[in-house]
Scaffold this motif. Structure first.
Motif, PDB file in Angstrom:
ATOM      1  N   LYS A  65       0.793  -1.225   0.000  1.00 37.15           N
ATOM      2  CA  LYS A  65       0.000   0.000   0.000  1.00 37.15           C
ATOM      3  C   LYS A  65       0.827   1.276   0.000  1.00 37.15           C
ATOM      4  N   ARG A  67       1.822   2.404   2.911  1.00 36.93           N
ATOM      5  CA  ARG A  67       1.106   3.017   4.030  1.00 36.93           C
ATOM      6  C   ARG A  67       2.061   3.365   5.162  1.00 36.93           C
ATOM      7  N   SER A 153      -8.024  -0.942   3.805  1.00 35.49           N
ATOM      8  CA  SER A 153      -8.596  -0.895   2.464  1.00 35.49           C
ATOM      9  C   SER A 153      -7.507  -1.230   1.434  1.00 35.49           C
ATOM     10  N   ASN A 155      -6.211  -0.287  -1.320  1.00 33.03           N
ATOM     11  CA  ASN A 155      -5.805   0.735  -2.284  1.00 33.03           C
ATOM     12  C   ASN A 155      -4.374   1.160  -1.979  1.00 33.03           C
ATOM     13  N   SER A 161     -10.507   4.477  -1.723  1.00 34.67           N
ATOM     14  CA  SER A 161     -10.659   3.057  -1.392  1.00 34.67           C
ATOM     15  C   SER A 161     -11.377   2.322  -2.524  1.00 34.67           C
ATOM     16  N   GLU A 190     -15.717   3.100   4.357  1.00 38.70           N
ATOM     17  CA  GLU A 190     -15.177   2.239   5.401  1.00 38.70           C
ATOM     18  C   GLU A 190     -16.067   2.237   6.647  1.00 38.70           C
TER      19      GLU A 190
END
Ligand code: TXA
Ligand code: MG
Length: 384
Positions: A65, A67, A153, A155, A161, A190
Protein backbone atom coordinates in the motif's frame (compact mmCIF):
# COMPACT_ATOMS: atom_id res chain seq x y z
CA UNK A 1 10.11 -7.21 -3.76
CA UNK A 2 6.48 -6.15 -3.66
CA UNK A 3 6.32 -4.91 -7.22
CA UNK A 4 6.81 -8.18 -9.07
CA UNK A 5 4.49 -10.62 -7.38
CA UNK A 6 2.18 -12.85 -9.39
CA UNK A 7 -1.26 -11.79 -8.23
CA UNK A 8 -3.67 -14.75 -8.31
CA UNK A 9 -7.26 -13.81 -9.15
CA UNK A 10 -10.38 -15.72 -8.08
CA UNK A 11 -14.02 -14.84 -8.76
CA UNK A 12 -16.53 -15.82 -6.10
CA UNK A 13 -20.10 -14.58 -6.23
CA UNK A 14 -21.46 -13.84 -2.76
CA UNK A 15 -23.55 -16.82 -1.70
CA UNK A 16 -22.01 -19.18 -4.30
CA UNK A 17 -21.25 -22.57 -2.84
CA UNK A 18 -20.37 -24.59 -5.92
CA UNK A 19 -17.06 -26.51 -6.07
CA UNK A 20 -15.31 -23.69 -7.96
CA UNK A 21 -16.28 -21.16 -5.28
CA UNK A 22 -15.23 -23.52 -2.50
CA UNK A 23 -11.85 -24.26 -4.04
CA UNK A 24 -11.23 -20.54 -4.70
CA UNK A 25 -11.88 -19.71 -1.04
CA UNK A 26 -9.74 -22.64 0.07
CA UNK A 27 -6.83 -21.47 -2.10
CA UNK A 28 -7.11 -17.85 -0.92
CA UNK A 29 -7.33 -19.01 2.71
CA UNK A 30 -4.23 -21.17 2.25
CA UNK A 31 -2.41 -18.13 0.89
CA UNK A 32 -3.29 -16.18 4.07
CA UNK A 33 -2.14 -19.10 6.23
CA UNK A 34 1.14 -19.16 4.31
CA UNK A 35 1.78 -15.52 5.21
CA UNK A 36 0.60 -14.03 1.91
CA UNK A 37 -1.41 -10.88 1.18
CA UNK A 38 -4.92 -11.41 -0.21
CA UNK A 39 -7.44 -8.71 -1.15
CA UNK A 40 -11.09 -9.59 -0.56
CA UNK A 41 -14.53 -7.95 -0.65
CA UNK A 42 -16.38 -6.77 2.46
CA UNK A 43 -19.69 -4.95 2.80
CA UNK A 44 -17.81 -1.63 3.04
CA UNK A 45 -14.79 -1.62 0.70
CA UNK A 46 -12.23 -4.21 -0.45
CA UNK A 47 -9.64 -5.03 2.20
CA UNK A 48 -6.05 -6.19 1.81
CA UNK A 49 -5.68 -9.05 4.27
CA UNK A 50 -2.79 -10.75 6.03
CA UNK A 51 -2.46 -12.99 9.10
CA UNK A 52 -2.51 -10.40 11.90
CA UNK A 53 -0.19 -12.49 14.08
CA UNK A 54 2.68 -12.57 11.57
CA UNK A 55 4.82 -9.49 11.36
CA UNK A 56 6.38 -10.41 7.98
CA UNK A 57 2.91 -10.85 6.49
CA UNK A 58 1.65 -7.55 7.90
CA UNK A 59 4.75 -5.78 6.62
CA UNK A 60 3.83 -6.93 3.12
CA UNK A 61 0.50 -5.11 3.51
CA UNK A 62 2.21 -1.84 4.45
CA UNK A 63 4.72 -2.27 1.62
CA UNK A 64 2.07 -3.01 -1.02
CA UNK A 65 0.00 0.00 0.00
CA UNK A 66 2.86 2.36 0.72
CA UNK A 67 1.11 3.02 4.03
CA UNK A 68 2.74 4.92 6.91
CA UNK A 69 3.57 2.37 9.60
CA UNK A 70 2.29 4.41 12.57
CA UNK A 71 -1.24 3.87 11.28
CA UNK A 72 -2.73 0.75 12.92
CA UNK A 73 -4.83 -1.80 11.05
CA UNK A 74 -8.30 -3.23 11.69
CA UNK A 75 -8.38 -6.93 12.56
CA UNK A 76 -11.20 -8.89 10.92
CA UNK A 77 -12.78 -11.94 12.53
CA UNK A 78 -15.42 -14.42 11.39
CA UNK A 79 -16.86 -15.45 14.75
CA UNK A 80 -16.78 -14.67 18.45
CA UNK A 81 -14.37 -17.48 19.30
CA UNK A 82 -11.66 -15.54 17.46
CA UNK A 83 -12.37 -12.50 19.62
CA UNK A 84 -11.42 -14.28 22.83
CA UNK A 85 -7.91 -14.81 21.47
CA UNK A 86 -7.44 -11.10 20.74
CA UNK A 87 -8.90 -8.98 23.52
CA UNK A 88 -8.95 -8.61 27.29
CA UNK A 89 -12.28 -8.47 29.17
CA UNK A 90 -14.43 -5.60 27.90
CA UNK A 91 -17.53 -3.80 29.14
CA UNK A 92 -21.22 -4.35 28.68
CA UNK A 93 -21.54 -1.52 26.18
CA UNK A 94 -18.97 -3.14 23.89
CA UNK A 95 -20.91 -6.39 24.18
CA UNK A 96 -24.17 -4.60 23.33
CA UNK A 97 -22.52 -3.02 20.26
CA UNK A 98 -21.32 -6.43 19.06
CA UNK A 99 -24.74 -7.98 19.58
CA UNK A 100 -26.48 -5.22 17.72
CA UNK A 101 -24.04 -4.52 14.87
CA UNK A 102 -21.89 -7.61 14.21
CA UNK A 103 -21.50 -8.82 11.61
CA UNK A 104 -21.65 -5.33 10.10
CA UNK A 105 -19.77 -2.10 9.35
CA UNK A 106 -18.76 -1.29 12.93
CA UNK A 107 -15.16 -1.50 14.18
CA UNK A 108 -14.69 -1.51 17.94
CA UNK A 109 -11.39 -0.51 19.58
CA UNK A 110 -10.82 -2.92 22.48
CA UNK A 111 -8.06 -3.66 25.03
CA UNK A 112 -5.62 -6.05 23.36
CA UNK A 113 -4.12 -9.19 24.83
CA UNK A 114 -0.40 -8.35 24.73
CA UNK A 115 1.26 -10.24 21.91
CA UNK A 116 -1.99 -11.52 20.38
CA UNK A 117 -1.30 -9.72 17.12
CA UNK A 118 1.87 -8.29 15.59
CA UNK A 119 2.88 -4.90 17.02
CA UNK A 120 2.80 -3.70 13.40
CA UNK A 121 -0.99 -4.17 13.48
CA UNK A 122 -1.57 -2.06 16.58
CA UNK A 123 1.27 0.36 15.84
CA UNK A 124 2.38 -0.16 19.43
CA UNK A 125 -0.97 0.80 21.02
CA UNK A 126 -2.38 -1.36 23.83
CA UNK A 127 -5.69 -1.55 22.00
CA UNK A 128 -6.76 -3.41 18.88
CA UNK A 129 -9.52 -2.41 16.44
CA UNK A 130 -11.75 -5.41 15.61
CA UNK A 131 -14.59 -5.94 13.19
CA UNK A 132 -16.72 -8.80 11.85
CA UNK A 133 -17.69 -7.96 8.27
CA UNK A 134 -21.18 -8.59 6.91
CA UNK A 135 -20.05 -10.30 3.74
CA UNK A 136 -20.35 -13.97 3.06
CA UNK A 137 -17.12 -14.23 1.02
CA UNK A 138 -15.13 -12.36 3.68
CA UNK A 139 -16.56 -14.45 6.53
CA UNK A 140 -15.87 -17.73 4.75
CA UNK A 141 -12.35 -16.69 3.83
CA UNK A 142 -11.48 -15.61 7.39
CA UNK A 143 -13.08 -18.72 8.93
CA UNK A 144 -11.21 -21.01 6.60
CA UNK A 145 -7.89 -19.20 7.04
CA UNK A 146 -8.53 -19.68 10.77
CA UNK A 147 -6.52 -16.62 11.77
CA UNK A 148 -7.31 -13.01 12.67
CA UNK A 149 -7.00 -11.05 9.42
CA UNK A 150 -5.51 -7.56 9.48
CA UNK A 151 -7.00 -5.68 6.54
CA UNK A 152 -6.85 -2.02 5.62
CA UNK A 153 -8.60 -0.90 2.46
CA UNK A 154 -6.96 -2.47 -0.60
CA UNK A 155 -5.81 0.73 -2.28
CA UNK A 156 -2.44 2.43 -2.65
CA UNK A 157 -2.12 4.79 0.31
CA UNK A 158 -3.74 8.15 -0.45
CA UNK A 159 -5.90 6.79 -3.29
CA UNK A 160 -9.68 6.37 -3.01
CA UNK A 161 -10.66 3.06 -1.39
CA UNK A 162 -11.68 0.25 -3.77
CA UNK A 163 -15.34 -0.66 -4.16
CA UNK A 164 -14.71 -3.00 -7.11
CA UNK A 165 -12.05 -5.68 -7.66
CA UNK A 166 -11.02 -3.66 -10.72
CA UNK A 167 -10.00 -0.78 -8.44
CA UNK A 168 -7.80 -3.17 -6.45
CA UNK A 169 -6.11 -4.31 -9.65
CA UNK A 170 -5.50 -0.71 -10.74
CA UNK A 171 -3.64 -0.03 -7.51
CA UNK A 172 -2.10 -3.32 -6.41
CA UNK A 173 -1.76 -5.77 -9.30
CA UNK A 174 1.71 -7.28 -9.06
CA UNK A 175 2.15 -6.02 -5.47
CA UNK A 176 -0.03 -8.57 -3.63
CA UNK A 177 -0.34 -12.35 -3.71
CA UNK A 178 -4.05 -12.74 -4.38
CA UNK A 179 -7.36 -11.02 -5.08
CA UNK A 180 -10.81 -12.49 -4.51
CA UNK A 181 -13.28 -10.71 -6.80
CA UNK A 182 -16.69 -10.81 -5.16
CA UNK A 183 -18.31 -8.03 -7.18
CA UNK A 184 -19.18 -4.54 -5.94
CA UNK A 185 -19.12 -3.80 -2.19
CA UNK A 186 -22.26 -2.54 -0.43
CA UNK A 187 -21.91 0.51 1.81
CA UNK A 188 -19.07 1.99 -0.24
CA UNK A 189 -17.36 3.77 2.68
CA UNK A 190 -15.18 2.24 5.40
CA UNK A 191 -16.67 1.02 8.68
CA UNK A 192 -17.55 3.26 11.59
CA UNK A 193 -14.73 3.09 14.18
CA UNK A 194 -15.78 3.52 17.81
CA UNK A 195 -14.35 3.21 21.28
CA UNK A 196 -16.48 2.99 24.43
CA UNK A 197 -15.72 5.24 27.39
CA UNK A 198 -17.61 3.63 30.23
CA UNK A 199 -21.15 2.26 30.39
CA UNK A 200 -23.43 3.73 27.75
CA UNK A 201 -20.80 6.10 26.32
CA UNK A 202 -19.47 5.61 22.79
CA UNK A 203 -17.01 7.82 20.95
CA UNK A 204 -16.96 7.86 17.15
CA UNK A 205 -13.38 7.94 15.88
CA UNK A 206 -14.33 7.54 12.22
CA UNK A 207 -17.89 7.88 10.87
CA UNK A 208 -19.18 5.15 8.56
CA UNK A 209 -22.13 2.96 7.68
CA UNK A 210 -23.33 2.64 11.29
CA UNK A 211 -24.72 6.12 11.92
CA UNK A 212 -24.82 8.11 15.19
CA UNK A 213 -28.59 7.50 15.39
CA UNK A 214 -28.02 3.75 15.12
CA UNK A 215 -25.36 3.87 17.86
CA UNK A 216 -27.82 5.73 20.07
CA UNK A 217 -30.07 2.68 20.02
CA UNK A 218 -27.38 1.01 22.15
CA UNK A 219 -25.50 3.81 23.90
CA UNK A 220 -27.17 6.77 25.53
CA UNK A 221 -24.24 9.10 24.86
CA UNK A 222 -22.51 9.27 21.50
CA UNK A 223 -19.47 11.53 21.34
CA UNK A 224 -17.60 12.76 18.29
CA UNK A 225 -13.86 12.68 18.37
CA UNK A 226 -12.07 15.99 18.16
CA UNK A 227 -10.39 14.78 14.99
CA UNK A 228 -13.80 15.02 13.31
CA UNK A 229 -14.38 18.72 13.71
CA UNK A 230 -10.94 19.91 12.75
CA UNK A 231 -12.00 20.95 9.33
CA UNK A 232 -15.06 22.85 10.37
CA UNK A 233 -13.10 25.26 12.44
CA UNK A 234 -13.74 28.94 12.59
CA UNK A 235 -12.74 29.60 9.03
CA UNK A 236 -15.41 27.47 7.41
CA UNK A 237 -18.34 27.03 9.73
CA UNK A 238 -18.49 28.86 13.04
CA UNK A 239 -21.07 26.40 14.31
CA UNK A 240 -18.63 23.55 14.55
CA UNK A 241 -16.43 25.42 16.98
CA UNK A 242 -19.02 25.41 19.74
CA UNK A 243 -19.13 21.64 19.84
CA UNK A 244 -15.64 21.28 21.18
CA UNK A 245 -13.96 17.93 21.41
CA UNK A 246 -16.72 16.12 23.27
CA UNK A 247 -19.53 17.24 21.08
CA UNK A 248 -22.65 15.16 21.44
CA UNK A 249 -24.00 16.63 18.22
CA UNK A 250 -22.36 15.74 14.94
CA UNK A 251 -19.78 18.23 13.80
CA UNK A 252 -21.04 19.74 10.60
CA UNK A 253 -17.59 20.27 9.32
CA UNK A 254 -16.37 16.83 9.44
CA UNK A 255 -13.34 15.59 9.27
CA UNK A 256 -9.90 16.51 8.87
CA UNK A 257 -7.57 16.23 11.74
CA UNK A 258 -4.52 17.61 10.06
CA UNK A 259 -3.61 19.61 13.09
CA UNK A 260 -5.09 17.52 15.90
CA UNK A 261 -2.08 16.76 18.06
CA UNK A 262 -2.77 13.15 18.97
CA UNK A 263 -5.81 11.82 17.19
CA UNK A 264 -7.23 8.72 18.89
CA UNK A 265 -7.72 7.04 15.55
CA UNK A 266 -4.30 7.65 14.09
CA UNK A 267 -5.39 7.07 10.50
CA UNK A 268 -7.61 10.13 10.59
CA UNK A 269 -4.63 12.44 10.38
CA UNK A 270 -3.55 11.42 6.90
CA UNK A 271 -4.81 12.95 3.67
CA UNK A 272 -6.84 10.08 2.28
CA UNK A 273 -9.16 9.17 -0.52
CA UNK A 274 -7.75 11.91 -2.68
CA UNK A 275 -8.15 12.18 -6.43
CA UNK A 276 -5.13 13.46 -8.34
CA UNK A 277 -6.82 16.75 -9.26
CA UNK A 278 -7.14 19.48 -6.64
CA UNK A 279 -10.57 19.23 -5.07
CA UNK A 280 -12.62 21.84 -3.20
CA UNK A 281 -15.72 20.97 -1.19
CA UNK A 282 -18.43 23.64 -1.50
CA UNK A 283 -21.23 23.96 1.06
CA UNK A 284 -24.12 26.37 1.42
CA UNK A 285 -27.59 26.96 0.00
CA UNK A 286 -28.13 24.90 -3.16
CA UNK A 287 -28.38 27.83 -5.56
CA UNK A 288 -25.34 29.57 -4.07
CA UNK A 289 -23.31 26.37 -4.34
CA UNK A 290 -24.36 25.90 -7.96
CA UNK A 291 -23.58 29.51 -8.93
CA UNK A 292 -20.19 29.41 -7.18
CA UNK A 293 -19.14 26.15 -8.82
CA UNK A 294 -20.30 27.29 -12.26
CA UNK A 295 -18.35 30.53 -11.94
CA UNK A 296 -15.18 28.89 -10.67
CA UNK A 297 -15.27 26.08 -13.22
CA UNK A 298 -15.80 28.53 -16.07
CA UNK A 299 -12.86 30.63 -14.93
CA UNK A 300 -10.65 27.55 -14.65
CA UNK A 301 -11.72 26.37 -18.10
CA UNK A 302 -10.81 29.77 -19.48
CA UNK A 303 -7.33 29.29 -18.00
CA UNK A 304 -7.10 26.01 -19.91
CA UNK A 305 -7.55 23.65 -16.94
CA UNK A 306 -9.42 20.35 -17.19
CA UNK A 307 -12.38 20.81 -14.84
CA UNK A 308 -14.62 18.41 -12.93
CA UNK A 309 -17.73 18.69 -10.79
CA UNK A 310 -18.71 16.02 -8.28
CA UNK A 311 -22.45 16.24 -7.86
CA UNK A 312 -25.66 14.20 -7.43
CA UNK A 313 -28.10 12.80 -10.01
CA UNK A 314 -30.60 15.56 -9.26
CA UNK A 315 -28.05 18.26 -10.23
CA UNK A 316 -26.24 16.53 -13.07
CA UNK A 317 -27.56 18.94 -15.69
CA UNK A 318 -26.62 22.04 -13.73
CA UNK A 319 -22.99 22.02 -14.87
CA UNK A 320 -20.92 22.16 -18.04
CA UNK A 321 -17.47 21.14 -16.80
CA UNK A 322 -15.24 18.69 -18.70
CA UNK A 323 -16.26 15.89 -16.32
CA UNK A 324 -19.57 16.12 -14.44
CA UNK A 325 -19.85 13.02 -12.26
CA UNK A 326 -22.88 12.17 -10.11
CA UNK A 327 -21.91 9.81 -7.30
CA UNK A 328 -25.53 8.98 -6.45
CA UNK A 329 -28.79 10.56 -5.41
CA UNK A 330 -29.00 13.46 -2.98
CA UNK A 331 -32.46 12.19 -2.06
CA UNK A 332 -30.97 8.81 -1.13
CA UNK A 333 -27.49 9.41 0.23
CA UNK A 334 -26.75 5.67 0.63
CA UNK A 335 -26.36 5.59 -3.16
CA UNK A 336 -23.93 8.51 -3.05
CA UNK A 337 -21.86 6.66 -0.42
CA UNK A 338 -21.76 3.61 -2.67
CA UNK A 339 -20.64 5.64 -5.66
CA UNK A 340 -18.24 8.14 -4.10
CA UNK A 341 -14.91 6.35 -4.49
CA UNK A 342 -15.61 5.18 -8.04
CA UNK A 343 -16.54 8.78 -8.89
CA UNK A 344 -13.23 10.06 -7.47
CA UNK A 345 -11.36 7.48 -9.54
CA UNK A 346 -13.22 8.59 -12.65
CA UNK A 347 -11.81 12.11 -12.33
CA UNK A 348 -8.32 10.60 -12.34
CA UNK A 349 -9.12 8.44 -15.37
CA UNK A 350 -10.26 11.57 -17.21
CA UNK A 351 -7.22 13.64 -16.31
CA UNK A 352 -9.20 16.24 -14.35
CA UNK A 353 -7.03 18.92 -12.74
CA UNK A 354 -9.56 20.92 -10.69
CA UNK A 355 -12.64 19.46 -9.00
CA UNK A 356 -15.51 21.12 -7.15
CA UNK A 357 -17.65 18.85 -5.00
CA UNK A 358 -21.12 19.70 -3.73
CA UNK A 359 -21.55 19.15 0.01
CA UNK A 360 -24.48 17.09 1.31
CA UNK A 361 -26.47 17.22 4.55
CA UNK A 362 -24.39 15.77 7.38
CA UNK A 363 -26.93 13.53 9.04
CA UNK A 364 -27.29 9.76 8.77
CA UNK A 365 -24.78 8.33 6.30
CA UNK A 366 -24.22 11.97 5.24
CA UNK A 367 -21.84 12.37 8.19
CA UNK A 368 -19.49 9.72 6.80
CA UNK A 369 -19.92 10.99 3.26
CA UNK A 370 -19.03 14.56 4.23
CA UNK A 371 -16.07 13.27 6.25
CA UNK A 372 -14.66 11.48 3.19
CA UNK A 373 -15.45 14.41 0.87
CA UNK A 374 -13.63 16.78 3.21
CA UNK A 375 -10.63 14.45 3.30
CA UNK A 376 -10.62 14.00 -0.45
CA UNK A 377 -10.55 17.79 -0.65
CA UNK A 378 -7.49 17.81 1.61
CA UNK A 379 -9.22 20.31 3.89
CA UNK A 380 -10.17 22.80 1.16
CA UNK A 381 -13.74 23.60 2.18
CA UNK A 382 -15.59 26.72 1.07
CA UNK A 383 -18.86 27.96 2.56
CA UNK A 384 -20.83 30.13 0.16
O1 TXA B 1 -14.47 -0.86 6.36
C1 TXA B 1 -13.33 -0.96 6.84
O2 TXA B 1 -13.09 -0.75 8.03
C2 TXA B 1 -12.22 -1.41 5.90
C3 TXA B 1 -12.55 -2.79 5.38
C4 TXA B 1 -11.46 -3.38 4.53
O3 TXA B 1 -12.85 -3.66 6.45
N1 TXA B 1 -10.96 -1.40 6.57
C5 TXA B 1 -10.33 -0.25 6.89
O4 TXA B 1 -9.16 -0.47 7.56
O5 TXA B 1 -10.73 0.85 6.60
P1 TXA B 1 -8.05 0.63 7.77
O6 TXA B 1 -6.92 -0.12 8.38
O7 TXA B 1 -7.79 1.38 6.51
O8 TXA B 1 -8.63 1.62 8.82
C6 TXA B 1 -8.15 1.63 10.11
C7 TXA B 1 -8.76 2.75 10.90
C8 TXA B 1 -7.84 3.94 10.90
O9 TXA B 1 -8.57 5.15 11.00
C9 TXA B 1 -7.02 3.65 12.15
O10 TXA B 1 -6.41 4.78 12.66
C10 TXA B 1 -8.10 3.09 13.07
O11 TXA B 1 -8.92 2.33 12.24
N2 TXA B 1 -7.51 2.20 14.10
C11 TXA B 1 -6.97 0.99 13.95
N3 TXA B 1 -6.52 0.51 15.11
C12 TXA B 1 -6.83 1.44 16.04
C13 TXA B 1 -6.65 1.52 17.46
N4 TXA B 1 -6.06 0.56 18.15
N5 TXA B 1 -7.10 2.63 18.07
C14 TXA B 1 -7.72 3.61 17.38
N6 TXA B 1 -7.91 3.59 16.06
C15 TXA B 1 -7.47 2.52 15.39
MG1 MG C 1 -7.99 3.13 3.94
Amino acid sequence: MTTNKMTSLWRVQPGANDPAARSAIAAAAQMLRDGGTVAFPTETVYGLGADARRTEAVEQVFAAKGRPSDNPLIVHIADESQLAELVLPYGETDRALMERFWPGPLTIVLPAIPGAVSPRVTAGLDTVAVRMPLHDVALRLIAEADCPVAAPSANRSGRPSPTLAEHVREDLDGRIDGLVDGGPTGVGLESTVVMTEGPGVVRILRPGGVTPAMLREVAKTVLFDESLDGIGGEHTNPQTAVHGSDAAEPPSGLGLSVDAAAPRSPGMKYAHYAPEGEMVLVSGAASAVRDYIRREAEAASARGEVTGVLTYEEHRNDYAADAVVACGRLGQLETAAQGLYAALREFDARGVQRIWAEACPGDGIGLALMNRLAKAAGGRVVSV
